[in-house]
Design a protein around this motif. Structure first.
Motif, PDB file in Angstrom:
ATOM      1  N   UNK A  52       0.837  -1.212   0.000  1.00  0.00           N
ATOM      2  CA  UNK A  52       0.000   0.000   0.000  1.00  0.00           C
ATOM      3  C   UNK A  52       0.871   1.261   0.000  1.00  0.00           C
ATOM      4  N   UNK A  53       1.885   1.268   0.852  1.00  0.00           N
ATOM      5  CA  UNK A  53       2.773   2.435   0.922  1.00  0.00           C
ATOM      6  C   UNK A  53       3.512   2.636  -0.399  1.00  0.00           C
ATOM      7  N   UNK A  54       3.884   1.519  -1.024  1.00  0.00           N
ATOM      8  CA  UNK A  54       4.563   1.577  -2.316  1.00  0.00           C
ATOM      9  C   UNK A  54       3.682   2.242  -3.375  1.00  0.00           C
ATOM     10  N   UNK A  55       2.412   1.866  -3.391  1.00  0.00           N
ATOM     11  CA  UNK A  55       1.476   2.438  -4.363  1.00  0.00           C
ATOM     12  C   UNK A  55       1.225   3.915  -4.062  1.00  0.00           C
ATOM     13  N   UNK A  56       1.054   4.247  -2.783  1.00  0.00           N
ATOM     14  CA  UNK A  56       0.818   5.646  -2.407  1.00  0.00           C
ATOM     15  C   UNK A  56       2.009   6.520  -2.798  1.00  0.00           C
ATOM     16  N   UNK A  57       3.220   6.042  -2.546  1.00  0.00           N
ATOM     17  CA  UNK A  57       4.414   6.803  -2.922  1.00  0.00           C
ATOM     18  C   UNK A  57       4.462   7.029  -4.430  1.00  0.00           C
ATOM     19  N   UNK A  58       4.051   6.012  -5.177  1.00  0.00           N
ATOM     20  CA  UNK A  58       4.022   6.149  -6.630  1.00  0.00           C
ATOM     21  C   UNK A  58       3.041   7.231  -7.053  1.00  0.00           C
ATOM     22  N   UNK A  59       1.833   7.216  -6.476  1.00  0.00           N
ATOM     23  CA  UNK A  59       0.826   8.205  -6.868  1.00  0.00           C
ATOM     24  C   UNK A  59       1.269   9.620  -6.524  1.00  0.00           C
ATOM     25  N   UNK A  60       1.939   9.770  -5.389  1.00  0.00           N
ATOM     26  CA  UNK A  60       2.390  11.100  -4.990  1.00  0.00           C
ATOM     27  C   UNK A  60       3.455  11.647  -5.929  1.00  0.00           C
ATOM     28  N   UNK A  61       4.201  10.758  -6.580  1.00  0.00           N
ATOM     29  CA  UNK A  61       5.235  11.197  -7.513  1.00  0.00           C
ATOM     30  C   UNK A  61       4.655  11.650  -8.848  1.00  0.00           C
ATOM     31  N   UNK A  62       3.364  11.440  -9.051  1.00  0.00           N
ATOM     32  CA  UNK A  62       2.721  11.818 -10.310  1.00  0.00           C
ATOM     33  C   UNK A  62       2.272  13.275 -10.334  1.00  0.00           C
ATOM     34  N   UNK A  63       2.433  13.968  -9.217  1.00  0.00           N
ATOM     35  CA  UNK A  63       2.091  15.381  -9.182  1.00  0.00           C
ATOM     36  C   UNK A  63       0.601  15.624  -9.303  1.00  0.00           C
TER      37      UNK A  63
END
Length: 210
Positions: A52-63
């Motif tokens: 879950x944290x991995x996916x959230x970090x990915x989404x946050x990097x999308x601006x």
């Protein structure tokens, strides 16, 4: 508009069961160009919390991008993306085959939501007194599983001036965090029973005045 696409090495849309690359496409003067690339794979070793944290970090990097396309978006991936405010599309193929289609549909939905918001009245959200409202989301969703928290609440939050909104729900919706930052809202929550939480929402300015 920006659209994120999860792709394999051949450039076609990829399933989240496999590693791939996320490319963010930006539209300018009718043409699409890649503005960001992110390598991504789900690491199953760390357990559900780590995934879950991995996916959230990915989404946050999308601006500011809030549209996501993949070949297969289900389970936790869908839940996190939906909770973070993304519109998701499951499409098979290469981006240039579908980007314009997704763009047009997103534009149509945005216009429809804007018109709906102007005339929005929800019988489920009850006015208790001046500026204070109540919603029993838990009861509504038990009666109709097709009703979503976003479908009921976002039009209200986007268009209504209110002092407080009290919500009874099974759990705090994941999308609250992102949308509350955008709308300058604060919340307090209290467990009041088994699978039952009371969430009280205020505009930040209201809390400052208290």
């Amino acid at each position: 508009m920006e659209i994120a696409v999860f792709q394999d090495v051949s450039g076609k849309t990829q399933s989240f069961l496999e590693p791939g690359i996320i490319k963010v496409y930006s539209r300018h003067l009718g043409k699409w160009a890649v503005t960001k690339e992110i390598m991504f794979k789900i690491d199953n070793i760390g357990g559900l919390k780590a995934i879950r944290e991995n996916i959230i970090n990915m989404t946050e990097s999308l601006g500011d991008c809030n549209v996501f396309v993949g070949r297969d978006i289900k389970g936790m991936v869908y839940n996190v993306l939906d909770g973070m405010g993304f519109n998701t599309w499951e499409i098979e193929g290469e981006p240039l085959e579908f980007l314009e289609f997704v763009y047009e549909k997103e534009e149509e939905e945005a216009k429809a939501n804007a018109l709906e918001g102007k005339a929005y009245k929800s019988p489920q959200i009850i006015l208790l007194k001046d500026g204070t409202y109540f919603l029993d989301l838990k009861k509504i969703q038990e009666n109709d599983v097709n009703i979503t928290s976003k479908g009921i609440l976002l039009p209200f939050l986007n268009t209504t001036v209110f002092y407080g909104l009290e919500i009874i729900c099974k759990h705090i919706p994941h999308w609250f965090e992102v949308e509350f930052k955008r709308l300058n809202l604060k919340m307090k929550n209290e467990i009041i029973g088994n699978n039952e939480v009371k969430v009280t929402i205020h505009p930040m300015i209201c809390e400052e005045e208290e």
